[in-house]
Design an enzyme around this catalytic site. Structure first.
Site, PDB file in Angstrom:
ATOM      1  N   ARG A 258      46.515  32.428  45.859  1.00  0.00           N
ATOM      2  CA  ARG A 258      45.533  32.896  46.851  1.00  0.00           C
ATOM      3  C   ARG A 258      45.353  31.796  47.880  1.00  0.00           C
ATOM      4  O   ARG A 258      45.041  30.646  47.541  1.00  0.00           O
ATOM      5  CB  ARG A 258      44.193  33.211  46.177  1.00  0.00           C
ATOM      6  CG  ARG A 258      43.079  33.653  47.136  1.00  0.00           C
ATOM      7  CD  ARG A 258      43.423  34.961  47.813  1.00  0.00           C
ATOM      8  NE  ARG A 258      42.272  35.580  48.445  1.00  0.00           N
ATOM      9  CZ  ARG A 258      41.799  35.271  49.657  1.00  0.00           C
ATOM     10  NH1 ARG A 258      42.378  34.315  50.353  1.00  0.00           N
ATOM     11  NH2 ARG A 258      40.762  35.907  50.154  1.00  0.00           N
ATOM     12  N   GLU A 266      43.014  43.978  53.970  1.00  0.00           N
ATOM     13  CA  GLU A 266      43.716  44.638  52.870  1.00  0.00           C
ATOM     14  C   GLU A 266      44.761  45.596  53.444  1.00  0.00           C
ATOM     15  O   GLU A 266      44.657  46.047  54.594  1.00  0.00           O
ATOM     16  CB  GLU A 266      42.727  45.402  51.994  1.00  0.00           C
ATOM     17  CG  GLU A 266      41.631  44.536  51.385  1.00  0.00           C
ATOM     18  CD  GLU A 266      42.168  43.547  50.370  1.00  0.00           C
ATOM     19  OE1 GLU A 266      43.210  43.846  49.744  1.00  0.00           O
ATOM     20  OE2 GLU A 266      41.543  42.481  50.191  1.00  0.00           O
ATOM     21  N   ARG A 300      43.957  33.711  39.906  1.00  0.00           N
ATOM     22  CA  ARG A 300      44.857  33.242  40.957  1.00  0.00           C
ATOM     23  C   ARG A 300      44.617  31.764  41.242  1.00  0.00           C
ATOM     24  O   ARG A 300      43.498  31.272  41.124  1.00  0.00           O
ATOM     25  CB  ARG A 300      44.646  34.064  42.236  1.00  0.00           C
ATOM     26  CG  ARG A 300      44.904  35.545  42.069  1.00  0.00           C
ATOM     27  CD  ARG A 300      44.514  36.326  43.307  1.00  0.00           C
ATOM     28  NE  ARG A 300      43.092  36.186  43.608  1.00  0.00           N
ATOM     29  CZ  ARG A 300      42.450  36.827  44.581  1.00  0.00           C
ATOM     30  NH1 ARG A 300      43.131  37.660  45.352  1.00  0.00           N
ATOM     31  NH2 ARG A 300      41.166  36.649  44.783  1.00  0.00           N
TER      32      ARG A 300
END
Length: 410
Positions: A258, A266, A300
């Site tokens: 990330r 998105e 992440r």
């Protein structure tokens, strides 16, 4: 590259005056460097590796050809080595991703000294990491392979290779370059990091994974490829992959990354695809260096990304491909880069009142986004209830449960 033989002549003549000469009239140090230079010149014109090298290394000739491509490229981009130690450093840096046993064999082939420090085999990362950095993920400096060639072991590579993960030499993590298919959106991607060169990474591999890798190798020797494929899938599920790299098998760990300090739209949002495409152009198929700061609640690894000496978050912000995630980052330059992109109507800022990704995700969790499918399902559900009938009511129940609520109808 020019004549690489001529580039060394003045230095070799000076060394000849200072060192005893061998039977061919060259000082031992000059002879070693001249041998490498001659082999690179020959490889540049014929793509042939030195005769006899295969007797010293374990990897295939195809792998050796890739090695010399990397050495030649490194030679072109640096000052020609003046000493065997400098030549050894050049080779070690260019080939720091190959098995240690093969790297040492190449150095011995040219009578170069073998570097004793771990840093000599690294990509020369800073010895002092930035404040807050936990560790560095540093990708292999090799050309991009297609995903199927990286992750699928085909019959072309049915020869069993020496496991590479036992030769740990560096404090950094080394892995494969980022494949475009591994990029999920404009602020996250998946990277596979080889365990072969990192003592900590190698030590953290579960014993069960080592056992499965060994069993898989034995299954391939028996040509029991069904069993080998099953074991490979199990290894994948454990968070590892066996990757073909230059004809050799490398065990790699999967990392979900990330990008720190930015938030991209998105994929279902306006400009979501464009943001992802921008990241693909920046890092897809290339080597990256990742400074990891933390692991988030989704598992992440959050970090700063560099590719070709370019700070990727900076490029994403300056070109309007992402928002500054100020709730989780306090760097002033990030705010300035976003402001300049806004003022220039770059990227997503050309949209009319773009929605913040974190607001979009919140509304998505709360069910506030009504898609065309959900709207149709609601209309059909209402119509079925009004018309009545046992079968229509069952249909209404199915539509509500399956589409509107996002669940699974019995």
């Amino acid at each position: 590259m020019g004549n690489i033989l001529r580039s060394l002549q003045p230095r070799q003549q000076q060394q000849q005056e200072e060192e005893p000469l061998d039977p061919h009239g060259l000082a031992p140090a000059a002879a070693a460097i001249a041998a490498l230079t001659c082999d690179l010149s020959s490889f540049e014109s014929s793509s042939m590796v030195p005769e006899g090298l295969g007797q010293h290394v374990t990897s295939s000739q195809k792998a050796q050809i890739n090695w010399y491509k990397c050495i030649l490229e490194a030679y072109r981009n640096t000052t020609p080595p003046r000493t065997p130690a400098e030549a050894a450093q050049l080779v070690a840096t260019a080939l720091n991703w190959i098995p240690r046993v093969d790297l040492e064999a190449i150095l011995e082939f040219y009578n170069f000294p073998i570097p004793t420090s771990e840093a000599a085999f690294s990509n020369q990362l800073p010895t002092a990491l930035p404040d807050g950095v936990q560790f560095v993920l540093n990708t292999l400096p090799v050309r991009c392979d297609k995903l199927k060639n990286m992750l699928t072991l085909t019959s072309k590579y049915e020869q069993c290779f020496t496991p590479a993960w036992t030769n740990a030499v560096s404090h950094n993590h080394y892995g494969s370059q980022v494949n475009a298919k591994c990029i999920g959106d404009g602020d996250g991607f998946t990277a596979y990091v080889a365990v072969m060169d990192d003592p900590r990474e190698s030590a953290n591999v579960p014993q069960k994974v080592y056992e499965m890798v060994t069993e898989r190798t034995q299954a391939r020797i028996r040509r029991d490829y069904d069993r080998a494929d099953t074991l490979r899938s199990t290894i994948d599920e454990a968070g590892y992959k066996i990757i073909i790299r230059s004809g050799s098998e490398i065990l790699a760990r999967k990392y979900r990354i990330r990008m720190r300090g930015i938030d991209a739209p998105e994929l279902k949002m306006p400009y979501g695809k464009e943001s992802k495409d921008a990241l693909v152009k920046l890092i897809g198929g290339k080597s990256t260096r990742i400074y990891v700061y933390e692991q988030d609640q989704f598992g992440r690894y959050v970090g700063d990304i560099y590719c070709d000496s370019v700070f990727i978050q900076e490029q994403m912000l300056k070109n309007g491909h992402a928002w500054y995630f100020k709730n989780y980052d306090s760097r002033r330059e990030f705010s300035e880069w976003e402001k300049k992109a806004r003022a220039a109507c770059q990227g997503l800022w050309a949209l009319n009142n773009p929605e913040k990704p974190w607001d979009w995700r919140r509304d998505e969790r709360n069910g506030r986004h009504i898609t065309t499918e959900k709207m149709f399902a609601k209309v059909a559900w209402l119509g079925a209830l009004l018309l009545g009938g046992r079968y229509l009511k069952k249909l209404a129940s199915f539509l509500w449960e399956k589409i509107v609520m996002g669940g699974h109808a019995d």
